[in-house]
Design a protein around this motif. Structure first.
Motif, PDB file in Angstrom:
ATOM      1  N   GLY A 174      32.528  43.181  52.737  1.00 54.40           N
ATOM      2  CA  GLY A 174      33.934  42.832  52.632  1.00 54.40           C
ATOM      3  C   GLY A 174      34.196  41.711  51.659  1.00 54.40           C
ATOM      4  N   GLN A 175      33.114  41.126  51.102  1.00 55.52           N
ATOM      5  CA  GLN A 175      33.327  40.042  50.167  1.00 55.52           C
ATOM      6  C   GLN A 175      32.185  39.986  49.173  1.00 55.52           C
ATOM      7  OE1 GLN A 175      34.181  36.259  51.843  1.00 55.52           O
ATOM      8  NE2 GLN A 175      33.374  35.201  50.067  1.00 55.52           N
ATOM      9  N   TYR A 176      32.508  39.691  47.917  1.00 55.66           N
ATOM     10  CA  TYR A 176      31.481  39.519  46.895  1.00 55.66           C
ATOM     11  C   TYR A 176      31.992  38.459  45.943  1.00 55.66           C
ATOM     12  CZ  TYR A 176      28.809  40.533  42.678  1.00 55.66           C
ATOM     13  OH  TYR A 176      28.027  40.431  41.580  1.00 55.66           O
ATOM     14  N   ASP A 217      34.182  35.953  44.518  1.00 53.95           N
ATOM     15  CA  ASP A 217      35.570  35.587  44.801  1.00 53.95           C
ATOM     16  C   ASP A 217      36.406  36.773  45.226  1.00 53.95           C
ATOM     17  OD1 ASP A 217      36.105  32.964  42.359  1.00 53.95           O
ATOM     18  OD2 ASP A 217      35.880  32.909  44.534  1.00 53.95           O
ATOM     19  N   GLN A 229      45.885  35.229  46.838  1.00 49.29           N
ATOM     20  CA  GLN A 229      45.282  36.501  46.469  1.00 49.29           C
ATOM     21  C   GLN A 229      45.932  37.021  45.199  1.00 49.29           C
ATOM     22  OE1 GLN A 229      45.615  39.162  49.750  1.00 49.29           O
ATOM     23  NE2 GLN A 229      43.730  38.410  50.681  1.00 49.29           N
ATOM     24  N   ASN A 237      42.145  43.271  50.236  1.00 53.25           N
ATOM     25  CA  ASN A 237      43.394  42.909  50.905  1.00 53.25           C
ATOM     26  C   ASN A 237      43.710  43.989  51.935  1.00 53.25           C
ATOM     27  OD1 ASN A 237      44.488  45.055  49.549  1.00 53.25           O
ATOM     28  ND2 ASN A 237      45.976  43.882  48.397  1.00 53.25           N
ATOM     29  N   VAL A 254      37.721  39.830  47.561  1.00 47.46           N
ATOM     30  CA  VAL A 254      37.802  40.349  48.929  1.00 47.46           C
ATOM     31  C   VAL A 254      38.729  41.558  48.910  1.00 47.46           C
ATOM     32  CG1 VAL A 254      37.418  38.156  50.067  1.00 47.46           C
ATOM     33  CG2 VAL A 254      39.706  38.822  49.450  1.00 47.46           C
ATOM     34  N   GLU A 270      41.297  38.988  43.997  1.00 47.38           N
ATOM     35  CA  GLU A 270      40.490  37.812  43.722  1.00 47.38           C
ATOM     36  C   GLU A 270      41.163  36.615  44.371  1.00 47.38           C
ATOM     37  OE1 GLU A 270      40.184  37.022  39.625  1.00 47.38           O
ATOM     38  OE2 GLU A 270      38.485  35.673  39.848  1.00 47.38           O
ATOM     39  N   ILE A 314      40.908  45.612  45.948  1.00 47.26           N
ATOM     40  CA  ILE A 314      40.132  44.393  45.715  1.00 47.26           C
ATOM     41  C   ILE A 314      41.043  43.340  45.099  1.00 47.26           C
ATOM     42  CG2 ILE A 314      38.271  43.410  44.350  1.00 47.26           C
ATOM     43  CD1 ILE A 314      36.679  45.788  44.778  1.00 47.26           C
ATOM     44  N   MET A 352      30.355  45.197  47.774  1.00 49.87           N
ATOM     45  CA  MET A 352      31.498  44.776  48.571  1.00 49.87           C
ATOM     46  C   MET A 352      31.374  45.258  50.001  1.00 49.87           C
ATOM     47  SD  MET A 352      33.899  43.198  46.766  1.00 49.87           S
ATOM     48  CE  MET A 352      35.357  43.433  47.721  1.00 49.87           C
TER      49      MET A 352
END
Lengths: 85, 340
Positions: free
Chosen positions: B83-85, B87, B104, B91, B89, B98, B96, B80
Motif C-alpha cells: 500500500g505504500q512505496y 512517497d 495528496q 488514495n 500511496v 504522492e 496512486i 505497491m
C-alpha cells in the motif's frame, strides 16, 4: 423546528439509494415499452411485405439502439446515485 | 405412501443449516459482492488472474509516473503491494498519489494498467488478423477466386461496413471507409475480448468511459472537420422565418454536441450493464452457499444457466453495439457531406 427535524431524517435515511432503485426500474420500463413499440411496427410491416425484411431489420436495430441509449442514460445516473458517497 | 414419506423426509433434510457456516472463534468470511464486481469491471495497476488457496496470482504491470517535485518514476506495481512505496500511496479511489508536504497530489500517470495492456493486446490481434487478410488479397486476383482462410471470415464484415458507408455517405465514401472499418472492428474485438472470463480476456475495455469518449470524439472531429459549407450553412444560418433565426442555430449546435455524448454513453452503458449482470449472476452462487443445500443446489443450476444465457446475450449486444456505433457515425458523416 419541525422542518429541521424532517431535513435531518431525510438526509440520514439514504433516500438517494432507495430512489435510485425506483429510477432504474422506471428506466427499464421505458426501454421495454419503447423497444416493444418498435418491434410491433416491424413485425406488422414484415407481415405485410416479407421481401423487405432485410431493410426493416436494420432500421429496427438502429432505432432500438437509440431508445436503449436514452434508457441507459437513466441507468448511469442511478448507478452514480448509489456509488457516489 | 411409504415412498412418498421417504422422499419428503429427504427433501426436508436439505433445509438443515449448511455445515459451511463458520465455527466459533473463526472470522465470518462473508463475500463482499460490490468489491468483487467493481474489481472485475474497474481498472487496476495489476492484472489479477486467480487465487490459489491464499496466494493470489497476478501480473504486476509497470507504474509510470511523472511528478513535478521528484521527476520520473518507473516501477513495478508489485512494490505497491503493502500500500505504500516511498512517497506514493493509494488514495480512496485506488489511484496512486504522492504525499507532498502532507497533502495528496496526483502525479502525471501514464502507467500500463490492466485496460492499457488489454488495449495493446487487442490492437496487436486486430493488426495481425487484418495484415494476414491483406496478404491474401495481395497474392490472389479478387475477380477470379473467392477468399479462403481468415480473409473469408473477415470479408463479409468488411463488406457490410463498406456498403453501410456507401449508402449513407454517397460518392466519396472511400475516404471515410477506413475510419468506419477501424471503429467497427475495434469495438467488436474489444467487446468480444471483454466477455472471455480468463486471461488474456476479461478486461472490460469498452465499459470504460474514457475509451468510448475517445471513439466518440474521433467521430465528432471526423464529422465536423470535414463538413461541407452546405452543412455549416444549414446549421448556423438555416432557411427559416426571421423569428426562428436566433434559436435554430442554438438547437443545432446543441444537437451536434449531444451526438458524441450519446455515442459515448450508449456503448459504455451497454457494455458495463452486461458485465455487471453476468458478474452478479455468478456471485449469487457464493451468496447462496451459506443457506443450506436445498437452496444452494437449485440456485447454482439456475445461476449457471442464466449466466450462460447472459453471456450469449452479451455476444449479441457486442455485435449490435459495434454495428449501431458505426451506422450512426456513417449517418452523421453522410449528413455532413451533403452538397446543397
Amino acid at each position: 423546528m419541525i422542518s429541521m427535524f424532517l431535513l435531518q431524517t431525510v438526509a440520514s435515511a439514504a433516500l438517494g439509494k432507495a430512489f435510485a432503485g425506483i429510477g432504474a426500474a422506471i428506466a427499464a420500463l421505458a426501454a421495454a415499452i419503447g423497444i416493444g413499440k418498435i418491434g410491433q411496427a416491424t413485425m406488422e410491416s414484415i407481415a405485410r411485405q416479407p421481401e423487405s425484411a432485410g431493410n426493416l431489420r436494420s432500421s429496427m436495430i438502429v432505432a432500438a439502439g437509440m431508445v436503449e441509449g436514452a434508457a441507459l442514460f437513466a441507468i448511469i445516473v442511478c448507478l452514480l446515485a448509489v456509488v457516489i458517497k | 405412501m411409504k415412498r412418498l414419506l421417504l422422499i419428503l423426509l429427504a427433501f426436508l433434510v436439505g433445509f438443515l443449516p449448511s455445515s459451511a457456516q463458520p465455527q466459533e472463534g473463526e472470522a465470518s468470511a462473508d463475500i463482499d459482492i460490490p468489491s468483487v464486481i467493481f474489481s472485475h469491471i474497474g481498472d487496476s495497476y495489476e492484472w489479477h488472474i486467480t487465487d490459489i488457496g491464499e496466494k493470489s496470482i497476478a501480473i504486476h504491470l509497470p507504474v509510470i509516473l511523472y511528478s513535478k517535485t521528484s521527476g520520473w518514476h518507473i516501477f513495478s506495481s508489485k512494490k505497491m503491494e503493502e500500500g505504500q512505496y516511498g512517497d506514493f500511496v493509494f488514495n480512496e479511489d485506488g489511484k496512486i498519489v504522492e504525499m507532498v508536504d502532507g497533502a495528496q497530489v496526483r502525479p502525471f500517470d501514464i502507467s500500463i494498467t490492466k485496460n492499457v495492456f488489454s488495449l495493446m493486446l487487442s490492437s496487436l490481434l486486430i493488426l495481425i488478423i487484418f495484415l494476414l487478410c491483406a496478404r491474401w488479397y495481395k497474392h490472389h486476383d479478387v475477380l477470379s477466386e473467392s477468399p479462403t482462410g481468415i480473409a473469408a471470415l473477415m470479408e463479409p464484415l468488411v463488406m457490410m461496413v463498406h456498403n453501410m458507408a456507401k449508402e449513407n455517405i454517397g460518392e466519396d465514401y472511400r475516404r471515410y471507409s477506413p475510419y468506419l472499418c477501424t471503429a467497427f472492428f475495434f469495438i467488436l474485438f474489444n467487446n468480444f475480448i471483454g466477455i472471455i472470463p480468463f486471461f488474456p480476456g476479461g478486461a472490460n475495455l469498452t465499459g470504460n468511459i474514457a475509451i468510448t469518449m475517445v471513439l466518440a470524439l474521433c467521430t465528432f472531429f471526423t464529422v465536423n472537420l470535414t463538413g461541407t459549407k452546405h452543412y455549416y450553412k444549414e446549421m448556423l444560418n438555416p432557411d427559416v422565418p426571421v423569428f426562428l433565426k436566433p434559436i435554430m442555430p442554438v438547437i443545432e449546435v446543441f444537437s451536434a454536441l449531444m451526438k458524441p455524448v450519446s455515442l459515448t454513453i450508449r456503448l459504455f452503458a451497454n457494455m458495463l450493464a452486461g458485465h455487471i449482470m453476468i458478474l452478479s449472476m455468478v456471485c449469487i452462487i457464493f451468496v447462496m452457499a451459506k443457506m443450506g443445500p436445498a437452496i444452494f443446489g437449485p440456485m447454482s443450476v439456475v445461476s449457471v444457466l442464466f449466466g450462460l444465457f447472459l453471456d450469449l446475450l452479451e455476444c449479441l449486444v457486442a455485435f449490435i453495439q459495434a454495428y449501431v456505433f458505426t451506422m450512426l457515425s456513417s449517418i452523421y458523416i453522410g449528413i455532413a457531406r451533403e452538397k446543397g
